[in-house]
Scaffold this motif. Structure first.
Motif, mmCIF file in Angstrom:
data_model
loop_
_atom_site.group_PDB
_atom_site.id
_atom_site.type_symbol
_atom_site.label_atom_id
_atom_site.label_comp_id
_atom_site.label_asym_id
_atom_site.label_seq_id
_atom_site.Cartn_x
_atom_site.Cartn_y
_atom_site.Cartn_z
ATOM 1 N N ILE A 1 -44.530 46.428 -37.021
ATOM 2 C CA ILE A 1 -45.550 47.264 -36.629
ATOM 3 C C ILE A 1 -46.890 46.557 -36.804
ATOM 4 C CG2 ILE A 1 -46.844 49.812 -36.566
ATOM 5 C CD1 ILE A 1 -44.200 50.839 -37.470
ATOM 6 N N PHE A 2 -47.131 46.081 -38.154
ATOM 7 C CA PHE A 2 -48.584 45.594 -38.398
ATOM 8 C C PHE A 2 -48.522 43.699 -37.832
ATOM 9 C CE2 PHE A 2 -49.804 42.114 -41.285
ATOM 10 C CZ PHE A 2 -50.857 42.030 -41.585
ATOM 11 N N LEU A 3 -46.903 43.359 -36.828
ATOM 12 C CA LEU A 3 -47.510 42.157 -37.177
ATOM 13 C C LEU A 3 -48.046 42.466 -35.542
ATOM 14 C CD1 LEU A 3 -45.032 39.667 -37.875
ATOM 15 C CD2 LEU A 3 -47.191 39.297 -37.498
ATOM 16 N N PHE A 4 -47.607 43.090 -34.301
ATOM 17 C CA PHE A 4 -47.905 43.984 -33.393
ATOM 18 C C PHE A 4 -49.542 44.314 -33.094
ATOM 19 C CE2 PHE A 4 -48.105 47.188 -30.065
ATOM 20 C CZ PHE A 4 -47.876 46.485 -29.025
ATOM 21 N N GLY B 1 -44.239 36.068 -35.180
ATOM 22 C CA GLY B 1 -45.199 36.678 -34.622
ATOM 23 C C GLY B 1 -46.280 36.116 -36.162
ATOM 24 N N PHE B 2 -45.736 35.359 -37.012
ATOM 25 C CA PHE B 2 -47.578 34.799 -37.338
ATOM 26 C C PHE B 2 -47.321 33.520 -37.115
ATOM 27 C CE2 PHE B 2 -45.941 37.721 -41.134
ATOM 28 C CZ PHE B 2 -47.152 38.357 -41.885
ATOM 29 N N LYS B 3 -47.356 32.886 -36.297
ATOM 30 C CA LYS B 3 -47.346 32.074 -36.170
ATOM 31 C C LYS B 3 -48.505 32.176 -34.546
ATOM 32 C CE LYS B 3 -45.514 27.572 -33.452
ATOM 33 N NZ LYS B 3 -44.115 27.028 -33.415
ATOM 34 N N MET B 4 -47.862 33.119 -33.707
ATOM 35 C CA MET B 4 -49.147 33.938 -32.651
ATOM 36 C C MET B 4 -50.069 33.755 -33.605
ATOM 37 S SD MET B 4 -45.990 36.122 -31.208
ATOM 38 C CE MET B 4 -47.222 36.813 -30.258
ATOM 39 N N LEU B 5 -50.053 34.715 -34.628
ATOM 40 C CA LEU B 5 -50.812 35.305 -34.956
ATOM 41 C C LEU B 5 -51.979 34.408 -35.351
ATOM 42 C CD1 LEU B 5 -52.742 37.947 -36.000
ATOM 43 C CD2 LEU B 5 -51.784 38.161 -38.095
ATOM 44 N N GLY B 6 -51.426 33.222 -36.159
ATOM 45 C CA GLY B 6 -51.857 32.165 -36.309
ATOM 46 C C GLY B 6 -53.070 31.220 -35.017
ATOM 47 N N CYS B 7 -52.376 31.226 -33.952
ATOM 48 C CA CYS B 7 -52.681 30.605 -33.005
ATOM 49 C C CYS B 7 -54.372 31.509 -32.678
ATOM 50 C CB CYS B 7 -52.074 30.484 -32.276
ATOM 51 S SG CYS B 7 -51.287 31.802 -31.486
ATOM 52 N N ILE C 1 -44.016 33.502 -48.114
ATOM 53 C CA ILE C 1 -44.483 31.575 -48.150
ATOM 54 C C ILE C 1 -44.337 31.162 -46.714
ATOM 55 C CG2 ILE C 1 -43.805 29.323 -49.097
ATOM 56 C CD1 ILE C 1 -45.561 31.016 -50.536
ATOM 57 N N PHE C 2 -43.021 32.245 -46.116
ATOM 58 C CA PHE C 2 -42.886 31.158 -44.827
ATOM 59 C C PHE C 2 -43.549 31.553 -43.554
ATOM 60 C CE2 PHE C 2 -37.616 30.793 -45.916
ATOM 61 C CZ PHE C 2 -37.663 29.761 -45.997
ATOM 62 N N CYS C 3 -44.381 32.895 -43.758
ATOM 63 C CA CYS C 3 -45.204 33.640 -42.669
ATOM 64 C C CYS C 3 -46.479 32.662 -42.982
ATOM 65 C CB CYS C 3 -45.798 34.789 -43.371
ATOM 66 S SG CYS C 3 -43.531 36.227 -42.703
ATOM 67 N N LEU C 4 -47.055 32.362 -44.170
ATOM 68 C CA LEU C 4 -48.352 32.161 -44.151
ATOM 69 C C LEU C 4 -48.088 30.301 -43.659
ATOM 70 C CD1 LEU C 4 -50.726 31.809 -45.788
ATOM 71 C CD2 LEU C 4 -50.230 30.343 -47.651
ATOM 72 N N LEU C 5 -47.170 29.909 -43.601
ATOM 73 C CA LEU C 5 -46.774 28.714 -43.148
ATOM 74 C C LEU C 5 -46.652 28.455 -41.643
ATOM 75 C CD1 LEU C 5 -43.678 25.928 -44.036
ATOM 76 C CD2 LEU C 5 -43.988 26.648 -41.934
ATOM 77 N N HIS C 6 -46.040 29.351 -40.854
ATOM 78 C CA HIS C 6 -46.281 29.659 -39.638
ATOM 79 C C HIS C 6 -47.077 30.535 -39.392
ATOM 80 C CE1 HIS C 6 -42.052 28.730 -39.918
ATOM 81 N NE2 HIS C 6 -42.271 28.978 -38.793
ATOM 82 N N ALA C 7 -48.291 30.823 -39.949
ATOM 83 C CA ALA C 7 -49.743 31.518 -39.487
ATOM 84 C C ALA C 7 -50.791 29.692 -39.184
ATOM 85 C CB ALA C 7 -50.070 31.865 -40.480
ATOM 86 N N CYS C 8 -50.277 28.680 -40.319
ATOM 87 C CA CYS C 8 -51.485 27.683 -40.353
ATOM 88 C C CYS C 8 -50.465 27.186 -39.194
ATOM 89 C CB CYS C 8 -51.049 26.625 -41.457
ATOM 90 S SG CYS C 8 -51.950 28.045 -42.796
ATOM 91 N N THR D 1 -49.755 28.364 -27.221
ATOM 92 C CA THR D 1 -49.077 28.883 -28.255
ATOM 93 C C THR D 1 -48.289 29.995 -28.451
ATOM 94 O OG1 THR D 1 -49.891 27.219 -29.488
ATOM 95 C CG2 THR D 1 -49.168 28.335 -30.703
ATOM 96 N N PHE D 2 -49.283 31.176 -28.068
ATOM 97 C CA PHE D 2 -49.182 32.126 -27.830
ATOM 98 C C PHE D 2 -47.848 32.548 -27.321
ATOM 99 C CE2 PHE D 2 -50.118 37.379 -27.296
ATOM 100 C CZ PHE D 2 -50.136 37.049 -28.698
ATOM 101 N N PHE D 3 -48.185 32.584 -26.268
ATOM 102 C CA PHE D 3 -46.915 32.500 -25.076
ATOM 103 C C PHE D 3 -45.566 31.832 -25.043
ATOM 104 C CE2 PHE D 3 -50.119 34.006 -22.943
ATOM 105 C CZ PHE D 3 -49.311 34.650 -21.286
ATOM 106 N N GLU D 4 -45.601 31.051 -26.451
ATOM 107 C CA GLU D 4 -44.467 30.024 -26.338
ATOM 108 C C GLU D 4 -43.606 30.900 -27.549
ATOM 109 O OE1 GLU D 4 -42.513 26.342 -29.198
ATOM 110 O OE2 GLU D 4 -44.807 26.650 -27.981
ATOM 111 N N CYS D 5 -44.557 31.319 -28.535
ATOM 112 C CA CYS D 5 -43.459 32.140 -29.357
ATOM 113 C C CYS D 5 -43.068 33.902 -29.232
ATOM 114 C CB CYS D 5 -44.554 32.680 -30.884
ATOM 115 S SG CYS D 5 -45.189 31.411 -31.742
ATOM 116 N N ALA D 6 -43.748 33.836 -27.870
ATOM 117 C CA ALA D 6 -44.217 35.563 -27.393
ATOM 118 C C ALA D 6 -42.513 35.449 -26.499
ATOM 119 C CB ALA D 6 -44.395 36.398 -26.546
ATOM 120 N N CYS D 7 -42.164 34.278 -26.006
ATOM 121 C CA CYS D 7 -41.021 33.823 -24.698
ATOM 122 C C CYS D 7 -39.613 34.064 -26.253
ATOM 123 C CB CYS D 7 -41.213 32.904 -24.229
ATOM 124 S SG CYS D 7 -42.627 33.865 -22.735
#
Length: 447
Positions: free
Chosen positions: A18-21, A302-308, A354-361, A185-191
């Motif tokens: 929910i937080f990510l969404f 989700g964190f990768k989407m947030l990062g982009c 750590i994994f989420c931070l890495l993917h946000a970057c 990048t956003f569409f790729e992760c969502a798909c």
């Protein structure tokens, strides 16, 4: 009296989804003034560009679903077919060897013959592989690994090259191109997340019985892409000869040190990402810990989407700064995160952070590197530069798989440490490009 010991399977808190969404929705809704949700899809009220933008995003979304099905369930097929550990390593090695060989020429072919033809090859490879698997089954797994590895290589460079070339033909300003980078990048992760959801629905709890449904889905999606690509794109035939191309390539790639640095950075981020996705599961289930890995996968994306979505803020928003500067810090954070994972045993909760931070970057890095390529690399040689920069990264993964899987010469921690060193070297490359940019600005100001 017998005692039954229950084994708990760790799962992330549902509130995290929910937080990510909510965060992703807010990050889109509250974009900087020059990149609001309405402006992203309505640049200069150009009907031709708006039509191209939507057609391309549909094409890229369908292709991401196709690639996501392979990324989510591809290696899981090894376990279904009861391959041994050595056979799995051998299969992965064959795939990366095919990527090394294809990467040395596919980008050049894409630039010379047209990116649409190579994107069409991407669809045909997925289509043929899926049909082969439906008809033949496990006997085609080696051939399928080769074809899908080549398809993944095409996915990593050809869609971006196609988008940039067509964008410039329409004469649109740079802001719209920047938006397309982070949207991809956003569409790729969502798909990719959508591919996992569709796959779980099609499997319906019985993998051995319903695994062919995944391949049937890939056949349908591949056919949709081929039809959409044929009806929406009319690419002009290329007129440049290989001789002219080689002259242009030597002039801009071999003679420009910035392109060398960008190529190395691209190779480093590709190697680190590949190493992570190969080793993340063994790392998080170390010491017999039971984890629902399928629930962690959408968290990372989700964190990768947030990062982009941070790219518009850093490029032309209130936090605007030089791309080289914030990329330098992003690479340092990725390197530190990989170092912690490599050499410091942690609980699952901390590893997930750590994994989420890495993917946000990583989500911030990918559109930023695409932006730098637009500045330093001519569109005529963009595909060749990108595919060739991936050759050393795929070759390094191939060597690491041999040393780890066959000869047991190195451990998982060593591979992650090498990936971390690559990120620190990428940070140095960004520092160097930043210093060169300042020197060029001072020399122009003095003149």
């Amino acid at each position: 009296m017998g005692v039954e010991i229950e084994s708990d399977i760790w799962e992330p808190n549902p509130a995290l989804y929910i937080f990510l969404f909510v965060c992703c929705c807010l990050s889109i809704f509250y974009l900087p003034a020059r990149a609001t949700a309405s402006n992203v899809f309505d640049h200069a009220s150009s009907a031709s560009f708006l039509r191209f933008q939507r057609n391309f995003l549909v094409l890229f979304a369908l292709s991401s679903v196709l690639e996501g099905s392979r990324a989510v369930f591809g290696e899981y097929e090894f376990a279904i077919y009861k391959l041994t550990k050595d056979q799995m390593v051998n299969t992965l090695c064959i795939g990366y060897a095919a990527s090394v060989l294809a990467g040395s020429f596919l980008g050049v072919v894409s630039d010379l013959l047209g990116h649409k033809k190579v994107v069409l090859l991407f669809c045909i490879l997925h289509l043929c592989t899926s049909v082969w698997k439906i008809v033949v089954g496990a006997q085609v797994i080696w051939l399928g690994t080769i074809t899908l590895s080549v398809a993944s290589l095409i996915f990593s460079f050809s869609f971006e090259a196609l988008m940039v070339v067509e964008h410039n033909k329409l004469g649109q300003r740079q802001d719209s191109l920047n938006d397309m980078f982070w949207l991809m990048t956003f569409f790729e992760c969502a798909c990719f997340v959508g591919s996992q959801a569709i796959g779980n629905y099609l499997i319906n709890g019985d993998v051995n019985k319903n695994i062919t449904n995944i391949w049937k889905e890939s056949v349908v999606v591949a056919l949709l892409i081929i039809v959409h690509l044929s009806r929406s794109w009319k690419e002009n035939p290329k007129s440049a000869s290989f001789k002219d191309y080689s002259v242009l390539f030597r002039r801009h790639v071999v003679g420009d040190k910035r392109v060398w640095l960008l190529s190395w950075v691209q190779a480093c981020i590709h190697f680190s990402t590949a190493a992570f996705w190969i080793l993340w599961a063994p790392t998080i289930v170390a010491d017999g810990r039971e984890v629902s890995l399928g629930l962690l996968y959408p968290c990372l994306l989700g964190f990768k989407m947030l990062g982009c979505t941070g790219f518009p803020w850093m490029s032309h928003g209130p936090l605007a700064t030089r791309i080289e500067e914030y990329l330098m810090y992003a690479f340092v954070v990725i390197g530190v995160a990989l170092t912690v994972v490599a050499y410091d045993y942690q609980e699952i909760e901390f590893l997930l952070i750590i994994f989420c931070l890495l993917h946000a970057c990583i989500g911030l890095v990918l559109p930023s590197l695409a932006r730098l390529r637009s500045v330093c690399v001519p569109n005529e040689i963009r595909g060749g530069m990108m595919s060739l920069s991936l050759v050393p990264a795929n070759a390094a993964v191939f060597v690491m798989l041999l040393l780890r899987g066959y000869y047991q010469c190195i451990g998982n921690s060593t591979i992650l440490a090498i990936a971390a060193l690559g990120q620190f070297s990428a940070a140095w490359c960004m520092y160097t490009m930043k210093k060169w940019g300042k020197q060029l600005h001072l020399s122009e100001h003095s003149l």
